[in-house]
Motif scaffolding. Structure first.
Motif: not given
Length: 150
Positions: A29-34, A86-91, A99-103, A106-112
Motif C-alpha cells: 500500500t502507499p504507506n508501505l504496509n502489505m 511482531i516479536d522480532p526475536k520470534t517473528g 514489550e519489545g514488539a515492533i510493527p 517494519d519487521y518485513f522491511q528489515a528481513i535480511t
C-alpha cells in the motif's frame, strides 16, 4: 489454472477435510504496509477441489448446490501488516503494547538475505529476486496457517 504458490495447510477444524492454500494477491500500500490474500480450497478424498464435485454433481438440486457451495466453497482470506505487531526475536504476531514488539511492516522491511537463507532457500549471485519474494510469500502463508487464521 497455474498456481506456483500453493501449499497444503492444516485440515479444516470441524470436518477434518484436507485443504490447500493458494496465493492470490500481494499488495504494497502507499504507506508501505502489505496485504496478502490467500484462497483456501477444501479438497475431496482424491485431493481435488470439493467445489468441482459440487458443481458437476447432476444429482444435486439448485438449492442443495447453493448450500454446499456456501459451506465448502473457496474462502478468500486477507491479512494485512497494518496494525499488526511482531516479536522480532520470534517473528510471531503479538498484541500491541507487548514489550519489545515492533510493527509487522517494519519487521518485513528489515528481513535480511541471511534470514531468507534460514528458510531453506539457497541463494547465490544468480538467484532471481522473484525466488526470494515467492519464498517470503509462501513462508507467510505457513505463518498465517500456524496462527489458525486460515
Amino acid at each position: 489454472m497455474l498456481h506456483t504458490l500453493a501449499a497444503p495447510v492444516t485440515p479444516e477444524k470441524i470436518t477434518g477435510f484436507q485443504r490447500i492454500a493458494l496465493h492470490e494477491n500481494f499488495v504494497v500500500t502507499p504507506n508501505l504496509n502489505m496485504i496478502q490474500q490467500v484462497r483456501v480450497i477444501i479438497l475431496d478424498g482424491d485431493g481435488q477441489p470439493l467445489v468441482n464435485r459440487i458443481v458437476n454433481d447432476p444429482t444435486l438440486t439448485a438449492q442443495q448446490r447453493k448450500d454446499a457451495l456456501e459451506r465448502y466453497g473457496d474462502k478468500l482470506i486477507d491479512k494485512t501488516t497494518e496494525g499488526a505487531f511482531i516479536d522480532p526475536k520470534t517473528g510471531k504476531i503479538v498484541e500491541a503494547g507487548t514489550e519489545g514488539a515492533i510493527p509487522q511492516r517494519d519487521y518485513f522491511q528489515a528481513i535480511t538475505i541471511g534470514q531468507i537463507r534460514a528458510m531453506g532457500i539457497e541463494i547465490t549471485d544468480d538467484t532471481p529476486f522473484s525466488t526470494l519474494l515467492y519464498a517470503m510469500i509462501g513462508n507467510e502463508i505457513s505463518n498465517i496457517d500456524k496462527r489458525g487464521d486460515l
